[in-house]
Design a protein around this motif. Structure first.
Motif, short mmCIF file in Angstrom:
data_model
loop_
_atom_site.label_atom_id
_atom_site.label_comp_id
_atom_site.label_asym_id
_atom_site.label_seq_id
_atom_site.Cartn_x
_atom_site.Cartn_y
_atom_site.Cartn_z
N ARG A 78 0.71 -1.20 0.05
CA ARG A 78 0.01 0.05 -0.05
C ARG A 78 0.83 1.24 -0.14
O ARG A 78 0.49 2.25 -0.49
N SER A 81 1.77 1.82 -3.34
CA SER A 81 0.71 1.96 -4.18
C SER A 81 0.15 3.40 -4.19
O SER A 81 -0.88 4.11 -4.52
N LYS A 106 2.03 6.46 -9.90
CA LYS A 106 0.70 5.83 -10.06
C LYS A 106 0.61 5.73 -11.68
O LYS A 106 0.10 4.51 -11.97
N ILE A 109 2.70 1.85 -12.05
CA ILE A 109 2.35 0.69 -11.10
C ILE A 109 0.88 0.25 -11.55
O ILE A 109 -0.12 1.05 -12.06
N ASN A 110 0.50 -0.84 -11.03
CA ASN A 110 -0.70 -1.47 -10.85
C ASN A 110 -0.48 -2.49 -9.94
O ASN A 110 0.29 -3.13 -9.58
N ARG A 111 -1.96 -3.26 -9.71
CA ARG A 111 -1.84 -4.28 -8.58
C ARG A 111 -2.77 -5.04 -8.78
O ARG A 111 -3.72 -4.62 -9.19
N VAL A 112 -2.65 -6.23 -8.56
CA VAL A 112 -3.57 -7.14 -8.44
C VAL A 112 -3.68 -7.67 -6.86
O VAL A 112 -2.61 -8.35 -6.16
N SER A 113 -4.67 -7.82 -6.23
CA SER A 113 -4.90 -7.96 -5.00
C SER A 113 -5.63 -9.32 -4.68
O SER A 113 -6.17 -9.79 -5.62
N ALA A 116 -10.40 -9.15 -5.93
CA ALA A 116 -10.49 -8.65 -7.52
C ALA A 116 -10.96 -7.14 -7.47
O ALA A 116 -10.35 -6.32 -8.43
N ILE A 176 -6.23 -9.30 -13.37
CA ILE A 176 -5.07 -9.52 -14.35
C ILE A 176 -5.18 -8.47 -15.46
O ILE A 176 -4.23 -7.87 -15.83
N ARG A 178 -6.78 -6.02 -16.12
CA ARG A 178 -6.68 -4.36 -15.82
C ARG A 178 -5.36 -4.37 -15.52
O ARG A 178 -4.95 -3.18 -16.13
N LEU A 180 -2.48 -5.68 -16.85
CA LEU A 180 -1.98 -5.79 -18.22
C LEU A 180 -2.04 -4.51 -19.24
O LEU A 180 -1.33 -3.77 -19.60
N LEU B 10 -0.31 -9.67 -26.92
CA LEU B 10 -0.96 -8.90 -26.08
C LEU B 10 -0.77 -7.46 -26.89
O LEU B 10 0.25 -7.20 -27.49
N GLU B 114 -9.49 1.55 -3.32
CA GLU B 114 -8.29 1.44 -3.50
C GLU B 114 -7.66 1.63 -4.93
O GLU B 114 -6.42 2.31 -5.22
N TYR B 115 -8.43 1.16 -5.75
CA TYR B 115 -8.10 1.17 -7.37
C TYR B 115 -8.31 2.62 -7.78
O TYR B 115 -7.70 2.84 -8.66
N MET B 118 -5.68 4.85 -6.39
CA MET B 118 -4.18 4.61 -6.80
C MET B 118 -3.94 5.12 -8.44
O MET B 118 -3.06 4.86 -8.90
N ALA B 119 -5.16 5.40 -9.18
CA ALA B 119 -5.13 5.83 -10.42
C ALA B 119 -4.63 7.16 -10.76
O ALA B 119 -4.71 8.02 -10.07
N PRO B 120 -3.79 7.46 -11.75
CA PRO B 120 -3.32 8.70 -11.94
C PRO B 120 -4.33 9.70 -12.68
O PRO B 120 -3.88 10.19 -13.59
#
Lengths: 288, 290
Positions: A78, A81, A106, A109-113, A116, A176, A178, A180, B10, B114-115, B118-120
């Motif tokens: 966190r 993040s 920001k 980075i991204n996060r998978v927690s 979901a 995932i 999201r 990518l 991808l 949280e998402y 943490m978004a820009p």
């Protein structure tokens, strides 16, 4: 200071930093509670979540944080993040300070927690469009979303149904996607396989390997799964009660135990020796 | 997935737009589109709440009609319109206020906070997107309500100053956006009780702002609260424009306080929100659950 750059040949985002470190965590401390005391309530004892934590992660490295529930792993995630401010110390992501330069962090980075974390009534497509737009993506995002979901085994019809109709494993695949689609150069994985069935778990683990091998990302993986940590990471930091008690490759950590007379030690043995705890039955995530 | 996920195929990693306007514009649109999708997906609740609003509005207007036994037809018509303006304006202002003040609480319930945080995107973009949606949503919802209520009551609207009414509502919206921003900090400060507190604020605004009666009938100690509520001025201005046909030039006494509250509350709301967001990050309250 690091700069975001687009490679003219691949059109991929890259980061220019003078050093080879993707992440630098330098003497971070964090405690919760004891900030604001209401006169009518007894003051809560402060909880020392992190004490003097330091480590670095090299570019392209898969770095594991191994610890029991409540050990402070998620607090580290966190902080990186930009969701929690450290009380002391400094953390940088590709040279950007997570407190003072949080906007630049920001983008990287991204996060998978473990959860979901989506609007469950919305479809995967609607959720991912929202995420892509927040990262500044335009109309082309829709095509890329459907393509990425297809690669993850989610059809267009499934992508348009409410997310709540999907299994947890499928929801985690959308999470995932999201990660990518927003193209992180640092991927923060906070117990991404906890509670998943063996097949889904294997699929997520395959994803981590694939991203490391072909997507040029640095990965920080928090887990309490010994096998996962050993199989996926280049180096492991063992965290206990907010402190790093050991750091090295799994082979190095095991060698240490061999010197103490253990024959063929496992990571579970290493963890037991370092913390006096077992992670075998430590499966339910607790709030940190 | 071992066979399914071929990361080489991808899509190429996108580069964030360099134009600040484009980037933030897409951010604003992200919040508007997301909320539109949420309204569509929760259509059952939308209809249920709307039916309740229609029934409630009609009940209140029938109280006015029931006064025809003791009032002249003109006075009865005026009372019905007076109450109708109250119910429509309140429906609109509440929609704006709720959308903004609940933006944090809603994300906490959904587990997405949280998402989003943490978004820009800047917090200004976050709040602007939410405010824009709330105004559009409020206008559409109140418009449909107006059409339904009009079919039940025949009232003379020939003398209405529509321009004046529209300007009052526009400036009033800004004030409510600002008040909503200030109220939105409560769920950040108090994860478990914040949403309940914003609900109480909305109830107090309803009581003190003269939605269905003149503020003068309130007890003396309660009336000062009316002077700081933007709803008081919106209702006063709308009634002056609709009931008395007053033009913008005669609405200065209403528009100036509204403009003042709006210009003051929006930057204050942004500033306070920033401070409280930092506090939430320091204390670890920016979590998905309450």
């Amino acid at each position: 200071m690091a700069q975001l750059l687009a490679d003219p040949e691949t059109n991929r985002l890259s980061v220019a930093t003078p050093a080879s470190e993707a992440v630098v965590v330098d003497r971070i401390c964090k405690q919760f509670g004891g900030v604001l005391r209401w006169p009518w309530r007894a003051a809560k004892e402060p909880v020392h979540a992190l004490t003097d934590i330091s480590f670095t992660i090299g570019k392209g490295e898969v770095f594991g944080l191994l610890g029991a529930n409540g050990s402070g792993k998620s607090t580290i995630i966190r902080i990186l993040s930009t969701l929690i401010l450290p009380d002391a110390g400094r953390a940088t992501v590709f040279g950007h300070d997570v407190v003072r330069d949080d906007r630049a962090v920001k983008y990287l980075i991204n996060r998978v927690s473990v959860e979901a974390s989506f609007f469950k009534k919305l479809s995967p497509l609607e959720n991912l469009l929202y995420a892509c737009r927040l990262y500044g993506r335009g109309a082309e995002a829709r095509r890329d979303i459907l393509h990425t979901l297809d690669l993850l085994g989610i059809t267009e019809a499934q992508a348009k149904r409410p997310l709540e109709t999907m299994s947890r494993g499928m929801q985690q695949k959308v999470a995932i996607a999201r990660a990518l689609l927003t193209a992180p150069v640092l991927l923060l994985l906070d117990e991404p396989t906890t509670g998943l069935d063996p097949r889904s778990k294997q699929e997520v683990q395959h994803f981590v390997r694939a991203v490391r091998d072909s997507h040029d990302a640095t990965v920080l993986l928090c887990t309490h799964d010994m096998e996962e940590a050993e199989a996926l990471t280049d180096r492991i930091a063992v965290v206990d009660q907010g402190r790093i008690v050991a750091l090295g490759t799994s082979a190095q950590l095991k060698t240490r135990l061999r010197h103490e007379g253990h024959d063929n030690p496992t990571m579970e043995d290493v963890f037991m020796d370092l913390t006096g705890k077992s992670l075998v039955n430590d499966t339910e995530p607790r709030k940190e | 997935m071992a066979s399914m996920l071929d990361t080489q195929s991808l899509p190429p990693v996108p580069v964030p737009p360099t134009s600040l306007f484009v980037r933030e514009g897409r951010g604003v649109y992200a919040f508007v589109a997301r909320n539109v999708h949420l309204v569509r997906r929760y259509w059952g609740w939308e209809i249920a709440f709307f039916v309740f609003t229609v029934a409630n509005s009609l009940s209140i207007m029938y109280i006015g009609k029931a006064q025809q036994a003791v009032n002249s037809p003109e006075a009865t018509q005026r009372l019905i319109l007076y109450l109708g303006i109250g119910t429509l304006v309140w429906s609109y202002l509440r929609a704006v206020f709720d959308s903004i003040s609940e933006m944090i609480a809603w994300e906490r319930w959904e587990g997405t906070i949280e998402y989003t945080m943490m978004a820009p995107v800047s917090r200004l973009t976050h709040l602007l997107g939410t405010a824009l949606f709330s105004i559009v949503y409020g206008v559409v919802r109140t418009g449909i309500l107006l059409v339904i209520l009009s079919s039940f009551f025949r009232v003379d609207l020939s003398h209405v100053d529509a321009t004046g009414a529209a300007i009052v509502l526009l400036i009033g919206s800004l004030s409510f956006v600002g008040v909503g921003m200030v109220a939105a900090i409560l769920p950040l400060l108090f994860p478990e009780r914040g949403a309940e507190m914003t609900f109480v604020i909305s109830g107090i605004l309803l009581l003190v702002s003269g939605v269905y009666y003149p503020v003068s009938v309130l007890p003396g100690w309660m009336q000062p609260f009316a002077t700081v509520s933007p709803a008081t001025y919106v209702l006063r201005g709308m009634r002056s424009a609709i009931l008395d046909g007053q033009s913008v030039t005669h609405l200065g006494g209403t528009l100036l306080p509204l403009l003042f509250i709006g210009l003051l509350s929006i930057p204050i709301g942004m500033w306070v929100f920033g401070i409280v967001e930092r506090y939430a990050k320091r204390t670890g309250k920016l979590k998905r659950s309450g």
